[in-house]
Design an enzyme around this catalytic site. Structure first.
Site, PDB file in Angstrom:
ATOM      1  N   ASP A   1      16.130  69.347 -27.964  1.00 56.75           N
ATOM      2  CA  ASP A   1      14.935  69.660 -28.782  1.00 56.75           C
ATOM      3  C   ASP A   1      14.127  68.421 -29.162  1.00 56.75           C
ATOM      4  O   ASP A   1      13.449  68.405 -30.193  1.00 56.75           O
ATOM      5  CB  ASP A   1      15.345  70.389 -30.083  1.00 56.75           C
ATOM      6  CG  ASP A   1      15.040  71.889 -29.977  1.00 56.75           C
ATOM      7  OD1 ASP A   1      15.348  72.619 -30.926  1.00 56.75           O
ATOM      8  OD2 ASP A   1      14.478  72.309 -28.939  1.00 56.75           O
TER       9      ASP A   1
ATOM     10  N   LYS B   1      14.962  71.692 -13.254  1.00 54.00           N
ATOM     11  CA  LYS B   1      15.875  71.751 -14.388  1.00 54.00           C
ATOM     12  C   LYS B   1      17.239  72.057 -13.791  1.00 54.00           C
ATOM     13  O   LYS B   1      17.562  73.230 -13.550  1.00 54.00           O
ATOM     14  CB  LYS B   1      15.436  72.836 -15.377  1.00 54.00           C
ATOM     15  CG  LYS B   1      16.352  72.990 -16.596  1.00 54.00           C
ATOM     16  CD  LYS B   1      16.090  71.969 -17.689  1.00 54.00           C
ATOM     17  CE  LYS B   1      16.909  72.288 -18.950  1.00 54.00           C
ATOM     18  NZ  LYS B   1      16.666  71.377 -20.080  1.00 54.00           N
TER      19      LYS B   1
ATOM     20  N   THR C   1      20.498  76.157 -19.938  1.00 53.16           N
ATOM     21  CA  THR C   1      21.333  77.066 -20.731  1.00 53.16           C
ATOM     22  C   THR C   1      20.445  77.742 -21.769  1.00 53.16           C
ATOM     23  O   THR C   1      19.328  77.307 -22.038  1.00 53.16           O
ATOM     24  CB  THR C   1      22.468  76.304 -21.451  1.00 53.16           C
ATOM     25  OG1 THR C   1      21.905  75.444 -22.442  1.00 53.16           O
ATOM     26  CG2 THR C   1      23.317  75.519 -20.469  1.00 53.16           C
TER      27      THR C   1
ATOM     28  N   ASP D   1      12.717  76.165 -18.904  1.00 51.28           N
ATOM     29  CA  ASP D   1      11.877  74.967 -19.054  1.00 51.28           C
ATOM     30  C   ASP D   1      10.911  74.784 -17.885  1.00 51.28           C
ATOM     31  O   ASP D   1       9.837  74.180 -18.040  1.00 51.28           O
ATOM     32  CB  ASP D   1      12.762  73.728 -19.188  1.00 51.28           C
ATOM     33  CG  ASP D   1      13.426  73.639 -20.560  1.00 51.28           C
ATOM     34  OD1 ASP D   1      14.351  72.826 -20.717  1.00 51.28           O
ATOM     35  OD2 ASP D   1      13.006  74.388 -21.470  1.00 51.28           O
TER      36      ASP D   1
ATOM     37  N   GLU E   1      14.862  67.415 -15.302  1.00 49.48           N
ATOM     38  CA  GLU E   1      15.041  67.456 -16.747  1.00 49.48           C
ATOM     39  C   GLU E   1      16.475  67.831 -17.081  1.00 49.48           C
ATOM     40  O   GLU E   1      16.938  68.921 -16.728  1.00 49.48           O
ATOM     41  CB  GLU E   1      14.099  68.455 -17.421  1.00 49.48           C
ATOM     42  CG  GLU E   1      14.288  68.422 -18.940  1.00 49.48           C
ATOM     43  CD  GLU E   1      13.685  69.570 -19.692  1.00 49.48           C
ATOM     44  OE1 GLU E   1      12.726  70.195 -19.178  1.00 49.48           O
ATOM     45  OE2 GLU E   1      14.189  69.855 -20.802  1.00 49.48           O
TER      46      GLU E   1
ATOM     47  N   GLN F   1      11.601  45.316 -18.349  1.00 46.28           N
ATOM     48  CA  GLN F   1      10.977  45.992 -17.195  1.00 46.28           C
ATOM     49  C   GLN F   1      10.621  47.451 -17.497  1.00 46.28           C
ATOM     50  O   GLN F   1      10.010  48.138 -16.696  1.00 46.28           O
ATOM     51  CB  GLN F   1      11.935  45.972 -15.979  1.00 46.28           C
ATOM     52  CG  GLN F   1      12.398  44.569 -15.558  1.00 46.28           C
ATOM     53  CD  GLN F   1      11.225  43.640 -15.269  1.00 46.28           C
ATOM     54  OE1 GLN F   1      10.267  44.017 -14.597  1.00 46.28           O
ATOM     55  NE2 GLN F   1      11.276  42.432 -15.831  1.00 46.28           N
TER      56      GLN F   1
END
Ligand code: ATP
Ligand code: DNN
Ligand code: MG
Length: 213
Positions: free
Chosen positions: A14, A39, A43, A51, A116, A204
């Site tokens: 979140d 993704k 879950t 997502d 993700e 970097q």
């Protein structure tokens, strides 16, 4: 030619990983760099694209269907929990080989691929295999999402230590202004501290601020 793969993680669940993923994919596509998102383990979703649907809304691209949807969302579990537990609730275990096969297919269709993750770096994919080790074994570049909410300094530096201990490259630190809590002074100081820490120890690494989308 296979895509350059980036793994988007965060200091917590979140924290804004989905929004950061959609933002970067949109940015890179607008720059002419063909970018897709995946993704690997979703879950807390019983149907739909989870997502990935939000990524597409932010990217301004159509929702995938059929084979592409399966490649972009290879492992889905209904229980809203860590992948190891959500899978266990269904009498299963996260299928890492299936994830890798889907990623390999997607990587042939784009120049950059953003994966993700679920929750934060140290989330278990299986009872004996952490998400950070999944990333390290594959050598993916990491994009870490943080915020200005109280507690973020500690969680961010712990995540950076975990990356360093596994020799992982941190490509970008995304500072999500939306998940930054109520105290603007704390958020501003947190942002300045993290920028200084990055300049000192991770020179970097890019630093990107994510505003409300
Ligand atoms: N930059 C942003 N702009 C608008 N809303 C945001 C932004 N960042 C986070 N949010 C809000 O915070 C919620 C959580 O963000 P998000 O879903 O990106 O978290 P996450 O890290 O991807 O969570 P998960 O671990 O479940 O994947 C979103 O549903 C959205 O309402
Ligand atoms: C359900 C939630 N939205 C995420 N998809 C999964 C978060 C796993 C967090 C596990 C943990 O760190 O305790
Ligand atoms: Mg998400």
């Amino acid at each position: 030619m296979s895509a350059r793969v980036f793994f988007v993680s965060g200091i917590d669940t979140d924290i804004g990983k989905t929004y950061a993923t959609g933002y970067l994919a949109r940015l890179w596509n607008d720059e002419g760099i063909v970018t897709l998102t995946q993704k690997p383990v979703q879950t807390g979703v019983e149907e739909g694209l989870g997502d990935i649907a939000t990524h597409c809304a932010l990217m301004g691209t159509p929702l995938p269907s059929g084979e592409e949807a399966a490649l972009r969302l290879p492992q889905v579990f209904a229980y809203p929990a860590s992948p190891h537990f959500a899978a266990q609730q269904e009498g299963k275990e996260v299928d890492v080989e299936a994830i890798d096969a889907a990623t390999a297919q997607l990587a042939l269709r784009c120049e950059r691929l953003l994966l993700e993750g679920a929750g934060g770096l140290m989330v278990p994919l299986t009872p004996t295999f952490l998400q950070i080790d999944f990333i390290a074994q594959r050598g993916y570049e990491v994009i870490l999402v943080t915020s200005g909410r109280l507690g973020s300094i500690n969680h961010t530096l712990l995540s950076l230590e975990a990356l360093r201990s596994r020799g992982l490259k941190l490509h970008t630190l995304v500072f999500n202004e939306v998940c930054s809590g109520e105290d603007d002074e704390v958020a501003n100081n947190t942002k300045a501290y993290l920028q200084h820490y990055l300049n000192t120890y991770f020179p970097q690494t890019h630093f990107t601020t994510l505003s409300k989308m």
